[in-house]
Structures are given as C-alpha cells and as structure tokens.
Design a protein around this motif. Structure first.
Motif, PDB file in Angstrom:
ATOM      1  N   MET A 107      55.555  51.627  31.041  1.00  0.00           N
ATOM      2  CA  MET A 107      55.580  50.379  31.994  1.00  0.00           C
ATOM      3  C   MET A 107      54.020  49.700  32.121  1.00  0.00           C
ATOM      4  O   MET A 107      53.024  50.486  32.064  1.00  0.00           O
ATOM      5  N   LEU A 108      53.925  48.364  32.216  1.00  0.00           N
ATOM      6  CA  LEU A 108      52.604  47.696  32.455  1.00  0.00           C
ATOM      7  C   LEU A 108      52.317  47.522  33.650  1.00  0.00           C
ATOM      8  O   LEU A 108      53.090  46.737  34.555  1.00  0.00           O
ATOM      9  N   LEU A 109      51.132  47.436  34.052  1.00  0.00           N
ATOM     10  CA  LEU A 109      50.683  47.364  35.424  1.00  0.00           C
ATOM     11  C   LEU A 109      49.780  46.159  35.321  1.00  0.00           C
ATOM     12  O   LEU A 109      48.698  45.980  34.534  1.00  0.00           O
ATOM     13  N   VAL A 110      50.130  45.042  35.987  1.00  0.00           N
ATOM     14  CA  VAL A 110      49.512  43.740  35.882  1.00  0.00           C
ATOM     15  C   VAL A 110      48.787  43.409  37.316  1.00  0.00           C
ATOM     16  O   VAL A 110      49.408  43.936  38.272  1.00  0.00           O
ATOM     17  N   MET A 111      47.519  42.909  37.486  1.00  0.00           N
ATOM     18  CA  MET A 111      46.994  42.826  38.629  1.00  0.00           C
ATOM     19  C   MET A 111      46.174  41.425  38.654  1.00  0.00           C
ATOM     20  O   MET A 111      45.290  41.095  38.218  1.00  0.00           O
ATOM     21  N   ASP A 112      46.755  40.817  39.886  1.00  0.00           N
ATOM     22  CA  ASP A 112      45.562  39.472  40.065  1.00  0.00           C
ATOM     23  C   ASP A 112      44.789  39.872  41.528  1.00  0.00           C
ATOM     24  O   ASP A 112      45.415  39.882  42.407  1.00  0.00           O
ATOM     25  N   VAL A 113      43.389  39.569  41.301  1.00  0.00           N
ATOM     26  CA  VAL A 113      42.745  40.060  42.354  1.00  0.00           C
ATOM     27  C   VAL A 113      42.205  38.801  42.799  1.00  0.00           C
ATOM     28  O   VAL A 113      41.243  38.069  42.275  1.00  0.00           O
TER      29      VAL A 113
ATOM     30  N   ILE B 283      53.979  22.294  38.396  1.00  0.00           N
ATOM     31  CA  ILE B 283      54.474  23.508  39.035  1.00  0.00           C
ATOM     32  C   ILE B 283      53.320  24.169  39.937  1.00  0.00           C
ATOM     33  O   ILE B 283      52.249  23.935  39.925  1.00  0.00           O
ATOM     34  N   SER B 284      54.100  24.741  40.975  1.00  0.00           N
ATOM     35  CA  SER B 284      52.997  25.193  41.883  1.00  0.00           C
ATOM     36  C   SER B 284      53.354  26.999  41.906  1.00  0.00           C
ATOM     37  O   SER B 284      54.236  27.400  41.898  1.00  0.00           O
ATOM     38  N   THR B 285      52.171  27.659  42.362  1.00  0.00           N
ATOM     39  CA  THR B 285      52.203  29.151  42.743  1.00  0.00           C
ATOM     40  C   THR B 285      51.225  29.407  43.888  1.00  0.00           C
ATOM     41  O   THR B 285      50.554  28.402  44.273  1.00  0.00           O
ATOM     42  N   GLY B 286      51.234  30.477  44.310  1.00  0.00           N
ATOM     43  CA  GLY B 286      50.304  30.970  45.404  1.00  0.00           C
ATOM     44  C   GLY B 286      51.141  31.336  46.596  1.00  0.00           C
ATOM     45  O   GLY B 286      52.132  30.831  46.863  1.00  0.00           O
ATOM     46  N   GLY B 287      50.528  31.786  47.512  1.00  0.00           N
ATOM     47  CA  GLY B 287      50.991  32.141  48.900  1.00  0.00           C
ATOM     48  C   GLY B 287      51.860  31.115  49.666  1.00  0.00           C
ATOM     49  O   GLY B 287      52.789  31.290  50.310  1.00  0.00           O
ATOM     50  N   PHE B 288      51.013  29.860  49.604  1.00  0.00           N
ATOM     51  CA  PHE B 288      51.564  28.668  50.427  1.00  0.00           C
ATOM     52  C   PHE B 288      52.348  27.616  49.607  1.00  0.00           C
ATOM     53  O   PHE B 288      52.614  26.725  49.961  1.00  0.00           O
TER      54      PHE B 288
ATOM     55  N   ILE C  66      58.675  25.965  41.697  1.00  0.00           N
ATOM     56  CA  ILE C  66      57.724  26.808  42.461  1.00  0.00           C
ATOM     57  C   ILE C  66      58.113  28.194  41.576  1.00  0.00           C
ATOM     58  O   ILE C  66      59.048  28.561  41.637  1.00  0.00           O
ATOM     59  N   ASN C  67      56.912  28.646  41.331  1.00  0.00           N
ATOM     60  CA  ASN C  67      57.043  30.069  40.525  1.00  0.00           C
ATOM     61  C   ASN C  67      55.843  30.853  41.156  1.00  0.00           C
ATOM     62  O   ASN C  67      54.706  30.705  40.831  1.00  0.00           O
ATOM     63  N   ARG C  68      56.481  31.959  42.199  1.00  0.00           N
ATOM     64  CA  ARG C  68      55.223  32.770  42.930  1.00  0.00           C
ATOM     65  C   ARG C  68      54.882  33.770  41.976  1.00  0.00           C
ATOM     66  O   ARG C  68      54.024  34.288  42.143  1.00  0.00           O
ATOM     67  N   ASP C  69      55.648  34.058  40.797  1.00  0.00           N
ATOM     68  CA  ASP C  69      55.189  34.912  39.681  1.00  0.00           C
ATOM     69  C   ASP C  69      54.392  34.539  38.538  1.00  0.00           C
ATOM     70  O   ASP C  69      54.376  35.235  37.747  1.00  0.00           O
ATOM     71  N   LEU C  70      53.979  33.396  38.723  1.00  0.00           N
ATOM     72  CA  LEU C  70      53.433  32.845  37.553  1.00  0.00           C
ATOM     73  C   LEU C  70      52.278  33.436  36.915  1.00  0.00           C
ATOM     74  O   LEU C  70      51.965  33.719  35.833  1.00  0.00           O
ATOM     75  N   THR C  71      51.434  33.925  37.818  1.00  0.00           N
ATOM     76  CA  THR C  71      50.079  34.662  37.338  1.00  0.00           C
ATOM     77  C   THR C  71      50.367  35.936  36.813  1.00  0.00           C
ATOM     78  O   THR C  71      50.054  36.270  35.831  1.00  0.00           O
ATOM     79  N   LEU C  72      51.284  36.605  37.535  1.00  0.00           N
ATOM     80  CA  LEU C  72      51.899  37.968  36.781  1.00  0.00           C
ATOM     81  C   LEU C  72      52.285  37.970  35.386  1.00  0.00           C
ATOM     82  O   LEU C  72      52.174  38.541  34.661  1.00  0.00           O
ATOM     83  N   GLU C  73      53.215  36.578  35.397  1.00  0.00           N
ATOM     84  CA  GLU C  73      53.687  36.513  34.225  1.00  0.00           C
ATOM     85  C   GLU C  73      52.507  36.166  32.944  1.00  0.00           C
ATOM     86  O   GLU C  73      53.001  36.498  31.886  1.00  0.00           O
ATOM     87  N   GLY C  74      51.557  35.283  33.513  1.00  0.00           N
ATOM     88  CA  GLY C  74      50.430  35.032  32.613  1.00  0.00           C
ATOM     89  C   GLY C  74      49.846  36.280  32.190  1.00  0.00           C
ATOM     90  O   GLY C  74      49.494  36.353  31.095  1.00  0.00           O
ATOM     91  N   LEU C  75      49.796  37.172  33.091  1.00  0.00           N
ATOM     92  CA  LEU C  75      48.916  38.380  32.702  1.00  0.00           C
ATOM     93  C   LEU C  75      49.631  39.243  31.645  1.00  0.00           C
ATOM     94  O   LEU C  75      49.251  39.579  30.857  1.00  0.00           O
ATOM     95  N   ARG C  76      50.988  39.168  31.849  1.00  0.00           N
ATOM     96  CA  ARG C  76      52.030  39.818  30.830  1.00  0.00           C
ATOM     97  C   ARG C  76      51.560  39.239  29.368  1.00  0.00           C
ATOM     98  O   ARG C  76      51.689  39.998  28.373  1.00  0.00           O
TER      99      ARG C  76
END
Length: 261
Positions: free
Chosen positions: A1-7, A221-226, A240-250
């Motif tokens: 499995m791949l661990l992706v992390m957005d800090v 497209i929007s992403t992020g907590g708000f 609205i794609n709350r997982d956009l950054t995780l997808e980009g990391l993958r």
C-alpha cells in the motif's frame, strides 16, 4: 500500500492507497513541536486502528508547505516504515510545465493539485484550494501551470477579527441563513461567508475574462477544508473534490516511483 501525505500549516491530511483506490484517509493537526517518534506513533496507531498493517506500506510520498516538518517527517518515515519518502518538488516528473518566475517557489500543494487536475479533468482549469490560505491556480489547455493568486483563508480572517479587535468575539464559521444579521456573531458569520463566496465568484470571473476562456470549456474545481461550504452555492458549476491533493500525490508517485528503487 502507498502512504500519501499532504502537510499543511494547520492540518496534515494523509491516506492509504491500494493501487488506485483510496482505502482510508485521516486528518491530524500539524504541530511543529512534535518529534519524529510522536508522529510515528500517531501514524502507525491510526493505520492499525483502521485495520491497515503499517508493514504493508511499500512507499511514502509527501507534499509539504511547512519546511520545519520536512526533516521530522523524513526521519519518521525511515524509522517507522523503513522507507525513504519522496518529497514533491518542482524538478520531479510532473507531466505539466511550471510557467513561473522561479518554479521552486511554487508550493508543493499547488503543484500536486495542478498535476491531479491535468490528469483527471479537462483543461483549461481553475483550481481553488480553500485551507489556511486560499489559493487560485491556473492550468491552461496545454497543461502549463500559469501561477495564480494567494490570500488569507476564512479561518485566518476570522482569527484576525478576534485578535485585532477589542469587542468582537471568536465565532464558529458556518453558512448563515440570512444576509443582514441582527446580532454581532451573526454579522461576523454573514460577513465572512458572503464576503468569501462573493470574492470566489468574482475572482473566477476575472480569470475567465483575463484568459479569454469560455465558461463551458473551463473546469473549475475546489478542494480543501472549507471547499464544500464556500463553493456549493456558487453561480458557477464548481466540482468539489476533497481528495484532489491525495489523488495528485498518488499520480506523482506513479510517475516518480523508480527514483526510490
């Protein structure tokens, strides 16, 4: 499995992928004081709680806008996962061209979002990331990252009102039912919500005019907590794609995984 992390400055969002499927995602506070051991225990415990064996993590990819945490998290990945993390930088293989005065200045999160949109959606595109800071990023029809706008997010603005005024209280950020409020808390909530939603629509309009792009040909497209709160009622059709950054990391990992062999 791949661990992706957005800090990020406020939150670390991380997830685990099995092939292209996001199996689980997590959110913890971003704390510069925590040690690598503390982060390691948090990560491994959360994975175990989600019935994911940390030993099954075969690689780790990280985007970070917090320089002070880079060494901490790199050390944590080595100690707890026995891996060398891939950190997102402008010189990785990205399949987009960064048209910026100094590409190394572009935040890793902005790069990741642009890569995800160029891969998963039709371009040209406007990407709105609504977190601690709010950013607008522009990707043209040839997958060139053209830059964008950066401004304080709604949370920072709310905090500034509380800290820099004598009588205004700290409030919960919500979508108010009315525009013209009859109490102080309601007035602040209305001002923040309608101020930011109006600003978002206004900036989108200015970008479309500036680039001479037709609305129907442009992905927004929007992403992020708000993102859900502030773009659901837009006059524009915003994905609205709350997982956009995780997808980009993958996606970035798939393009660069050989560098860790």
């Amino acid at each position: 499995m791949l661990l992706v992390m957005d800090v990020g400055n406020t939150t670390i969002v991380y997830g685990v992928y099995k092939d292209k499927e996001l199996v689980h995602d997590f959110r913890i506070s971003s704390d510069k004081i925590r040690t690598s051991d503390e982060y390691g225990l948090i990560f491994t415990d959360s994975l175990t709680h989600a019935n994911i064996d940390p030993a099954e993590i075969y690689d780790v990819v990280i985007s970070s806008v917090v320089p002070n945490l880079r060494h901490t998290l790199a050390s944590m990945v080595i100690k707890f996962f026995n891996k060398k993390a891939i950190f997102v930088e402008s010189d990785l293989k990205l399949n987009i061209k960064i048209d910026y005065d100094n590409p190394k200045e572009v935040g890793a999160d902005r790069i990741v979002n642009a890569v995800a949109v160029a891969k998963l959606y039709k371009v040209p595109a406007i990407i709105i990331d609504i977190g601690t800071a709010m950013t607008f990023c522009i990707v043209d029809e040839d997958a060139n990252y053209l830059g964008g706008l950066i401004m304080p997010g709604i949370g920072i603005s709310s905090e500034a009102l509380f800290l820099r005024t004598s009588k205004l209280p700290k409030i919960e950020i919500i979508r108010p039912d009315i525009l013209i409020a009859k109490n102080t808390i309601g007035a602040i909530q209305s001002g923040l919500y309608f101020g930011f939603t109006t600003m978002i629509d206004g900036i989108i309009e200015k970008i479309l005019i500036n680039k001479n792009w037709k609305r129907e040909d442009t992905t927004i497209i929007s992403t992020g907590g708000f993102s859900t709160m502030l773009t659901s009622d837009s006059k524009y059709d915003i994905i609205i794609n709350r997982d956009l950054t995780l997808e980009g990391l993958r996606i970035i990992y798939e393009m660069n995984k050989d560098q860790n062999k």
